[in-house]
Design a protein around this motif. Structure first.
Motif, PDB file in Angstrom:
ATOM      1  N   SER A  15       0.700  -1.021  -0.302  1.00 48.14           N
ATOM      2  CA  SER A  15      -0.103   0.004   0.074  1.00 48.14           C
ATOM      3  C   SER A  15       0.805   0.968   0.205  1.00 48.14           C
ATOM      4  O   SER A  15       0.265   1.930  -0.694  1.00 48.14           O
ATOM      5  CB  SER A  15      -1.309  -0.052   1.039  1.00 48.14           C
ATOM      6  N   GLY A  16       1.736   1.164   0.879  1.00 46.85           N
ATOM      7  CA  GLY A  16       2.631   2.219   0.900  1.00 46.85           C
ATOM      8  C   GLY A  16       3.686   2.779  -0.014  1.00 46.85           C
ATOM      9  O   GLY A  16       3.949   3.924  -0.489  1.00 46.85           O
ATOM     10  N   LYS A  17       3.682   1.709  -0.893  1.00 45.51           N
ATOM     11  CA  LYS A  17       5.043   1.779  -1.922  1.00 45.51           C
ATOM     12  C   LYS A  17       4.119   1.771  -3.366  1.00 45.51           C
ATOM     13  O   LYS A  17       4.908   2.667  -4.106  1.00 45.51           O
ATOM     14  CB  LYS A  17       5.275   0.641  -2.569  1.00 45.51           C
ATOM     15  N   ALA A  18       2.944   1.493  -3.454  1.00 49.49           N
ATOM     16  CA  ALA A  18       2.065   1.354  -4.646  1.00 49.49           C
ATOM     17  C   ALA A  18       1.252   3.080  -4.553  1.00 49.49           C
ATOM     18  O   ALA A  18       0.554   3.169  -5.293  1.00 49.49           O
ATOM     19  CB  ALA A  18       1.356   0.740  -4.638  1.00 49.49           C
ATOM     20  N   GLY A  19       1.417   3.138  -3.584  1.00 49.52           N
ATOM     21  CA  GLY A  19       0.456   5.001  -2.802  1.00 49.52           C
ATOM     22  C   GLY A  19      -0.966   4.244  -3.006  1.00 49.52           C
ATOM     23  O   GLY A  19      -1.864   5.393  -3.300  1.00 49.52           O
ATOM     24  N   GLY A  20      -1.498   3.684  -2.312  1.00 46.81           N
ATOM     25  CA  GLY A  20      -3.166   3.190  -2.466  1.00 46.81           C
ATOM     26  C   GLY A  20      -3.795   2.801  -3.852  1.00 46.81           C
ATOM     27  O   GLY A  20      -4.503   2.652  -3.864  1.00 46.81           O
ATOM     28  N   PHE A  21      -2.591   2.665  -4.946  1.00 50.92           N
ATOM     29  CA  PHE A  21      -2.812   1.825  -6.134  1.00 50.92           C
ATOM     30  C   PHE A  21      -4.150  -0.052  -5.395  1.00 50.92           C
ATOM     31  O   PHE A  21      -3.487  -0.333  -5.469  1.00 50.92           O
ATOM     32  CB  PHE A  21      -2.119   1.227  -6.997  1.00 50.92           C
ATOM     33  N   PRO A  63      -9.931   6.629 -11.062  1.00 51.47           N
ATOM     34  CA  PRO A  63     -10.519   5.804 -11.451  1.00 51.47           C
ATOM     35  C   PRO A  63      -9.403   5.488 -12.624  1.00 51.47           C
ATOM     36  O   PRO A  63      -9.776   7.103 -13.425  1.00 51.47           O
ATOM     37  CB  PRO A  63     -11.794   4.917 -11.732  1.00 51.47           C
ATOM     38  N   MET A  64      -9.240   5.051 -12.962  1.00 54.12           N
ATOM     39  CA  MET A  64      -8.549   5.203 -14.971  1.00 54.12           C
ATOM     40  C   MET A  64      -8.497   3.227 -14.962  1.00 54.12           C
ATOM     41  O   MET A  64      -8.280   2.249 -14.004  1.00 54.12           O
ATOM     42  CB  MET A  64      -7.179   5.333 -14.656  1.00 54.12           C
ATOM     43  N   THR A  65      -7.816   3.100 -16.433  1.00 52.01           N
ATOM     44  CA  THR A  65      -7.767   2.306 -16.644  1.00 52.01           C
ATOM     45  C   THR A  65      -6.191   1.710 -16.926  1.00 52.01           C
ATOM     46  O   THR A  65      -5.073   2.709 -17.945  1.00 52.01           O
ATOM     47  CB  THR A  65      -8.065   1.909 -18.222  1.00 52.01           C
ATOM     48  N   ALA A  66      -5.861   0.755 -16.927  1.00 54.18           N
ATOM     49  CA  ALA A  66      -4.747   0.348 -16.818  1.00 54.18           C
ATOM     50  C   ALA A  66      -4.347  -1.182 -17.892  1.00 54.18           C
ATOM     51  O   ALA A  66      -5.372  -1.561 -17.622  1.00 54.18           O
ATOM     52  CB  ALA A  66      -3.580   0.524 -15.614  1.00 54.18           C
ATOM     53  N   TYR A  67      -3.524  -1.278 -18.957  1.00 55.19           N
ATOM     54  CA  TYR A  67      -3.115  -2.517 -19.306  1.00 55.19           C
ATOM     55  C   TYR A  67      -1.877  -3.481 -18.659  1.00 55.19           C
ATOM     56  O   TYR A  67      -0.386  -3.024 -18.293  1.00 55.19           O
ATOM     57  CB  TYR A  67      -3.107  -2.227 -20.348  1.00 55.19           C
ATOM     58  N   ALA A  68      -1.318  -4.618 -18.659  1.00 56.62           N
ATOM     59  CA  ALA A  68      -0.375  -5.261 -18.538  1.00 56.62           C
ATOM     60  C   ALA A  68      -0.395  -6.274 -19.325  1.00 56.62           C
ATOM     61  O   ALA A  68      -0.601  -6.679 -20.229  1.00 56.62           O
ATOM     62  CB  ALA A  68      -0.514  -5.701 -16.680  1.00 56.62           C
ATOM     63  N   ALA A  69       1.141  -6.689 -19.304  1.00 53.99           N
ATOM     64  CA  ALA A  69       1.742  -7.182 -20.421  1.00 53.99           C
ATOM     65  C   ALA A  69       2.772  -8.470 -19.732  1.00 53.99           C
ATOM     66  O   ALA A  69       3.196  -7.523 -18.924  1.00 53.99           O
ATOM     67  CB  ALA A  69       1.353  -6.959 -21.557  1.00 53.99           C
ATOM     68  N   SER A  70       3.244  -9.191 -20.202  1.00 56.07           N
ATOM     69  CA  SER A  70       3.854 -10.393 -19.785  1.00 56.07           C
ATOM     70  C   SER A  70       5.292 -10.333 -21.044  1.00 56.07           C
ATOM     71  O   SER A  70       4.400 -10.649 -22.211  1.00 56.07           O
ATOM     72  CB  SER A  70       4.368 -11.235 -19.052  1.00 56.07           C
ATOM     73  N   LEU A  71       6.425 -10.374 -21.174  1.00 54.45           N
ATOM     74  CA  LEU A  71       6.846 -11.189 -22.120  1.00 54.45           C
ATOM     75  C   LEU A  71       8.253 -11.543 -21.948  1.00 54.45           C
ATOM     76  O   LEU A  71       8.450 -12.254 -20.620  1.00 54.45           O
ATOM     77  CB  LEU A  71       7.350  -9.874 -22.996  1.00 54.45           C
ATOM     78  N   PRO A  72       8.126 -13.085 -23.043  1.00 59.66           N
ATOM     79  CA  PRO A  72       9.020 -14.169 -22.586  1.00 59.66           C
ATOM     80  C   PRO A  72      10.239 -13.734 -22.173  1.00 59.66           C
ATOM     81  O   PRO A  72      11.049 -12.318 -22.633  1.00 59.66           O
ATOM     82  CB  PRO A  72       9.645 -14.978 -23.371  1.00 59.66           C
TER      83      PRO A  72
END
Length: 90
Positions: free
Chosen positions: A30-36, A73-82
């Motif tokens: 919580s502290g590192k993400a600023g409440g994200f 509120p916001m929209t975020a996208y996540a991706a992972s790569l090999p």
């Protein structure tokens, strides 16, 4: 954040509360993400209904608690790569 929120609502119901941090104040996520918060972190049973209530509640809190903060509120996208090939991995 969970401990602070729990303490606040218990106090509103007349319960004396002491929050004890295991390490430093706001040392965990919580502290590192600023409440994200991400709703998808709790998607699916059994936490989905609780996560949805929590998100709705977070949106209401800035109207009820004075201060220089809010809920955006916001929209975020996540991706992972090999993993990339590296000379060290060969």
């Amino acid at each position: 954040m969970i401990g602070a929120c729990t303490a606040r609502f218990l106090r509103r119901h007349g319960v004396d509360v002491i929050v004890v941090e295991r390490t430093d104040v706001a040392a965990a996520a919580s502290g590192k993400a600023g409440g994200f918060l991400a709703r998808c972190w709790c998607a699916g049973p059994p936490l989905d209904a609780l996560a949805r209530r929590s998100f709705a509640r977070h949106a209401q809190l800035p109207e009820q608690i004075a201060g220089d903060w809010g809920c955006r509120p916001m929209t975020a996208y996540a991706a992972s790569l090999p993993p990339m090939a590296s000379p060290c991995n060969r």
